[in-house]
Design an enzyme around this catalytic site. Structure first.
Site, short mmCIF file in Angstrom:
data_model
loop_
_atom_site.label_atom_id
_atom_site.label_comp_id
_atom_site.label_asym_id
_atom_site.label_seq_id
_atom_site.Cartn_x
_atom_site.Cartn_y
_atom_site.Cartn_z
N GLU A 98 4.36 -0.78 7.72
CA GLU A 98 5.32 -1.38 8.64
C GLU A 98 6.77 -1.13 8.23
OE1 GLU A 98 5.59 -5.97 7.03
OE2 GLU A 98 3.96 -5.44 8.40
N HIS A 166 -0.50 5.82 -0.01
CA HIS A 166 0.61 5.54 0.89
C HIS A 166 1.53 6.76 0.98
CE1 HIS A 166 0.07 1.02 1.13
NE2 HIS A 166 -0.78 1.37 0.18
#
Length: 207
Positions: A98, A166
């Site tokens: 996010e 990530h």
């Protein structure tokens, strides 16, 4: 139950009403980003890119339109007295962080101790996708899965482990390749009994 879900804040869809733009407005936003990146959205290779991006977003973020309660709502009580751990491991998922909206790719391992009823194994994988297909942090998705299992199924215990890479770490910023983030959370008997935690970790690592 709705009150519980809303108070806990992890299972329900976003509490604030979101007014979605039209497809035309969304495509215009993609064109703006292409211009900001330094390219020409009117060149041949990019003419249909805004439409493709908007279409892909509908799939990548479809979790906002799905309900954990519906997925876990159907259970089975004919389990012949089975009450030991049920573990589904290596559930692959793709999400987006996010903070930078870059991909997060990983695996989820989920176990629960039934209390007289079980849920279909595919439903657990679907639950992972519901939360993964939203803008997330790894810590949040770990807690959301555990809370959904705990609140809706009401088992004796829940254990969740997530391992993920990530892209916001490997593609930008510090650009560290090959780093993996691991998060765990426990509910009920798994939280209270260290031996259950050890057994969960052993089952995940060694089968």
């Amino acid at each position: 139950m709705d009150a519980i879900l809303n108070l806990r804040g992890t299972l329900a869809r976003p509490a604030k009403s979101v007014v979605r733009p039209t497809q035309k407005e969304a495509e215009a936003a993609v064109r703006t980003l292409l211009l900001w990146a330094g390219d020409d959205p009117d060149r041949e290779g990019l003419l249909d890119t805004p439409k493709r991006v908007v279409k892909s977003y509908k799939e990548l973020f479809s979790g906002y339109n799905e309900s954990p309660e519906e997925v876990l709502g159907t259970t089975f009580e004919e389990v012949s007295g089975f009450n030991d751990a049920v573990l589904v491991k290596d559930i692959e998922f793709h999400s987006h962080c996010e903070h930078h909206m870059l991909p997060v790719v990983g695996k989820a391992h989920i176990a629960y101790l039934p209390d007289g009823k079980v849920v279909g194994l595919s439903k657990i994988a679907r639950l992972v996708d519901i939360f993964a297909r939203r803008l997330q942090t790894q810590e949040s998705i770990t807690a959301q899965i555990a809370d959904a299992m705990d609140t809706i199924l009401r088992p004796r215990g829940v254990a969740v482990m997530i391992e993920a890479d990530h892209m916001c770490m490997s593609m930008r910023g510090i650009r560290k390749q090959g780093s993996t983030t691991i998060t765990t959370t426990f509910r009920g008997a798994y939280q209270e009994d260290i031996n259950e935690q050890v057994r969960f970790m052993t089952m995940v690592r060694h089968g």
